[in-house]
Design a protein around this motif. Structure first.
Motif, short mmCIF file in Angstrom:
data_model
loop_
_atom_site.label_atom_id
_atom_site.label_comp_id
_atom_site.label_asym_id
_atom_site.label_seq_id
_atom_site.Cartn_x
_atom_site.Cartn_y
_atom_site.Cartn_z
N TYR A 77 -3.59 -26.16 -31.17
CA TYR A 77 -2.14 -26.08 -30.91
C TYR A 77 -1.67 -27.23 -30.04
CZ TYR A 77 -3.19 -24.05 -26.31
OH TYR A 77 -3.65 -23.85 -25.05
N LEU A 252 12.62 -27.95 -31.63
CA LEU A 252 12.28 -26.68 -32.28
C LEU A 252 10.76 -26.53 -32.34
CD1 LEU A 252 14.52 -24.85 -33.48
CD2 LEU A 252 13.73 -25.58 -35.75
N ALA A 253 10.08 -27.56 -32.84
CA ALA A 253 8.63 -27.51 -33.00
C ALA A 253 7.95 -27.37 -31.64
CB ALA A 253 8.15 -28.77 -33.71
N SER A 254 8.49 -28.04 -30.65
CA SER A 254 7.93 -27.97 -29.31
C SER A 254 8.05 -26.55 -28.76
CB SER A 254 8.67 -28.99 -28.42
OG SER A 254 8.56 -28.64 -27.08
N GLY A 255 9.21 -25.93 -28.99
CA GLY A 255 9.43 -24.56 -28.53
C GLY A 255 8.48 -23.58 -29.19
N ASN A 256 8.15 -23.82 -30.46
CA ASN A 256 7.26 -22.90 -31.20
C ASN A 256 5.79 -23.27 -31.07
OD1 ASN A 256 9.58 -21.70 -32.07
ND2 ASN A 256 9.60 -22.75 -34.06
N LEU A 257 5.50 -24.30 -30.26
CA LEU A 257 4.13 -24.84 -30.15
C LEU A 257 3.56 -25.19 -31.52
CD1 LEU A 257 2.37 -22.70 -27.41
CD2 LEU A 257 3.34 -24.99 -27.24
N ASN A 258 4.46 -25.65 -32.41
CA ASN A 258 4.03 -26.05 -33.75
C ASN A 258 3.67 -27.55 -33.73
OD1 ASN A 258 3.73 -26.68 -36.42
ND2 ASN A 258 5.58 -25.59 -37.10
#
Lengths: 304, 273
Positions: A77, A252-258
């Motif tokens: 992750y 967005l991706a950072s917030g979802n740890l994507n």
């Protein structure tokens, strides 16, 4: 982009495709093919010689990345594998394409406006000492103020649409255009200006035929810097308040740890910057083939 | 001063335009923050139609300033210049000007550089093209019409600049050390060509130089200037045949006497200064 020195001398024999001679102007002597095919071949060779070095480096970095992930030095992750990122790029291609388009639009509009405003400002500064005194401090002020600090105000004023991003791109990109434009216009040979007045030329004629074309080499250097900065401006704008664009996807991706999406997004951002830079370089090759930085031909010197 | 009046026009002055250039008591002082420099002091000179006058002197004697004042590019402090019967108050259009550096547009080929003159003046395109072709032939630039300045040798660049200065067939040609940046051999060659072009075009020429040989070879009159302050020391009439062979002229007694006399004057002024 490599310099023409390295493209001319840097190729060793094994780098060249079989059958090809040199990638210089005298390739025609060794390849008795029709001129058109020859030109295409030469172009391909030049493109290849420009791309192979950074390409190789990129591949090496990719391998390094793969080794790091395969050895599981970091959890997935945090650092995704190249394969994961590639898969994300493919799976989410439609979504990513939409967002890339949004950022591209903001960047290009911002860059074009910055180029226009920057050139007009440069002309005003060079032609009017009064305006120079009035404009330069303001321009400098606009440059030193942290753009990220203005972004929230712009979002408050203009909402979540593309406008605040474009304004940020303009603010961040126009300074190098002004500076290079002023330098270019001031670099005119004074003898040419004297000559122009003995020809009875108007200010406009002097500008159009002598000063502006002469300023192009400087100006294009500034534009190359500006286009890469415009990407930064657009993305910063998207960070602060947006519902679309690569900057928005990144948050967005950072917030979802994507992390795969994060990396895919980063790659697209860099690709956008590089692509726009290459476009300005191409414009440069078309506009100032005569300039020392662009010369490739061997001069046909004569003793007279 | 040997000849204060306008020189007899001779076989070149077929036009009846009289004193083409009339310089009256010119003084020019440049002021910088620290000091003021007198570039020219009480300079008077008359040049007749079709005459070839060379202005000779060491650097700093104000000869380039004089040329720029005649062209209207620099205003004099006192005194005035009449050019072709009109008072010079602004940059003059009825002249051709050539500089030490060729000052060509880097992005234009030789021919396009020459045609800049026509574009700026709004000359008829057809006439301009014909004249450009004739000048290109006259100066031996044939085959290099499309060559960019960086592809041309220094001598060829100077020839392009000369063609550009001559394109509109100006009655007056002002040249500021046009061959100063060339090597000695190219320079001799250009001197011979310059003399031939002058004979063929009947233009009034004022040429500034710091080469004694060039001044004497080209000029019908040689104006010798000395520095600090810049003024006219003496004016010499050059008595050399119109058709000049370079080698023969250089070794002729007339040439050698005159050249050594001028050298003596310049040397003396250098010691005094």
């Amino acid at each position: 982009m490599t310099s023409d020195v390295s493209s001319r001398d840097g190729l060793t024999d094994q780098d060249r495709p079989a059958g090809a001679g040199v990638d210089g102007p005298d390739a025609g002597e060794e390849l008795p093919t029709p001129a058109a095919r020859n030109a295409v071949l030469r172009w391909t060779l030049q493109a290849f010689s420009a791309v192979w070095r950074p390409g190789l480096l990129l591949i090496l970095l990719g391998v390094g990345w793969w080794v790091v992930t395969a050895a599981e030095m970091f959890p997935a992750y945090l650092v995704p594998t190249p394969g994961d990122v590639w898969a994300t790029l493919l799976e989410d291609r439609e979504m990513l394409a939409t967002h890339t388009w949004v950022t591209t639009y903001e960047t290009v509009v911002g860059f074009l406006l910055a180029a226009l405003i920057g050139m007009v400002a440069a002309v005003l500064i060079v032609y009017s000492p009064t305006l120079e005194k009035a404009l330069y401090p303001l321009i400098l002020f606009a440059q030193v103020i942290p753009k990220i600090a203005i972004a929230p105000i712009l979002v408050v004023w203009f909402g979540f649409g593309p406008t605040p991003k474009i304004i940020l791109a303009v603010l961040i990109a126009f300074f190098p255009v002004v500076v290079s434009g002023v330098a270019g216009l001031r670099s005119t040979d004074p003898a040419l200006l004297d000559l122009s007045s003995t020809m009875g030329a108007s200010r406009w004629q002097t500008f159009r035929k002598i000063r502006f074309p002469g300023a192009l080499p400087h100006l294009l250097s500034g534009l190359k810097v500006a286009v890469t900065l415009a990407v930064v401006g657009a993305v910063v704008g998207e960070f602060v308040g947006a519902d679309e664009g690569l900057g928005y996807v990144l948050l967005l991706a950072s917030g979802n740890l994507n992390s795969s999406l994060l990396f895919a997004d980063l790659i697209l951002m860099s690709a956008l910057g590089v692509a726009l830079f290459v476009l300005v370089e191409a414009a440069e090759a078309l506009l100032i083939p005569w300039h020392a930085s662009r010369r490739q031909a061997i001069p046909m010197t004569t003793t007279s | 001063m040997t000849s204060e009046t306008a020189a007899e026009p001779g076989e070149h002055g077929s036009q009846t335009v009289t004193p083409t250039i009339d310089v009256h008591d010119l003084t020019c002082t440049f002021r910088s923050k620290r000091q003021s420099t007198t570039a020219l002091h009480d300079v008077s000179l008359r040049v007749g139609a079709g005459e070839f006058v060379t202005i000779l002197g060491p650097s700093g004697c104000g000869k380039s300033t004089l040329l720029k004042i005649i062209a209207g590019l620099v205003p004099p402090t006192t005194g005035h210049v009449d050019l072709l019967g009109g008072r010079v108050r602004e940059p003059q259009r009825d002249i051709g000007f050539a500089f030490q550096r060729a000052a060509l547009l880097e992005w234009r080929g030789a021919r396009a550089n020459i045609l800049l003159q026509a574009e700026m003046r709004g000359m008829d395109k057809h006439t301009a093209a014909e004249r450009a072709d004739r000048l290109i032939e006259l100066t031996g630039l044939t085959g290099f019409e499309d060559a960019l300045p960086h592809e041309l040798s220094g001598g060829m660049q100077q020839r392009v600049a000369l063609c550009r200065a001559l394109l509109h067939e100006p009655p007056v040609l002002l040249m500021d050390e046009p061959f100063g940046a060339l090597d000695a051999l190219t320079r001799e060659h250009m001197n011979v060509e310059m003399h031939r072009i002058w004979r063929e075009t009947s233009t009034t020429v004022v040429l500034v130089t710091h080469s004694i040989a060039e001044a004497v070879y080209l000029g019908q009159r040689v104006v010798v200037m000395t520095p600090r302050p810049g003024r006219i020391e003496r004016v010499y009439d050059v008595d050399l045949p119109q058709q000049r062979d370079y080698g023969a002229t250089m070794s002729s007694t007339t040439f050698e006497t005159l050249a050594s006399e001028i050298r003596a004057i310049l040397g003396a002024s250098a010691h005094n200064g």
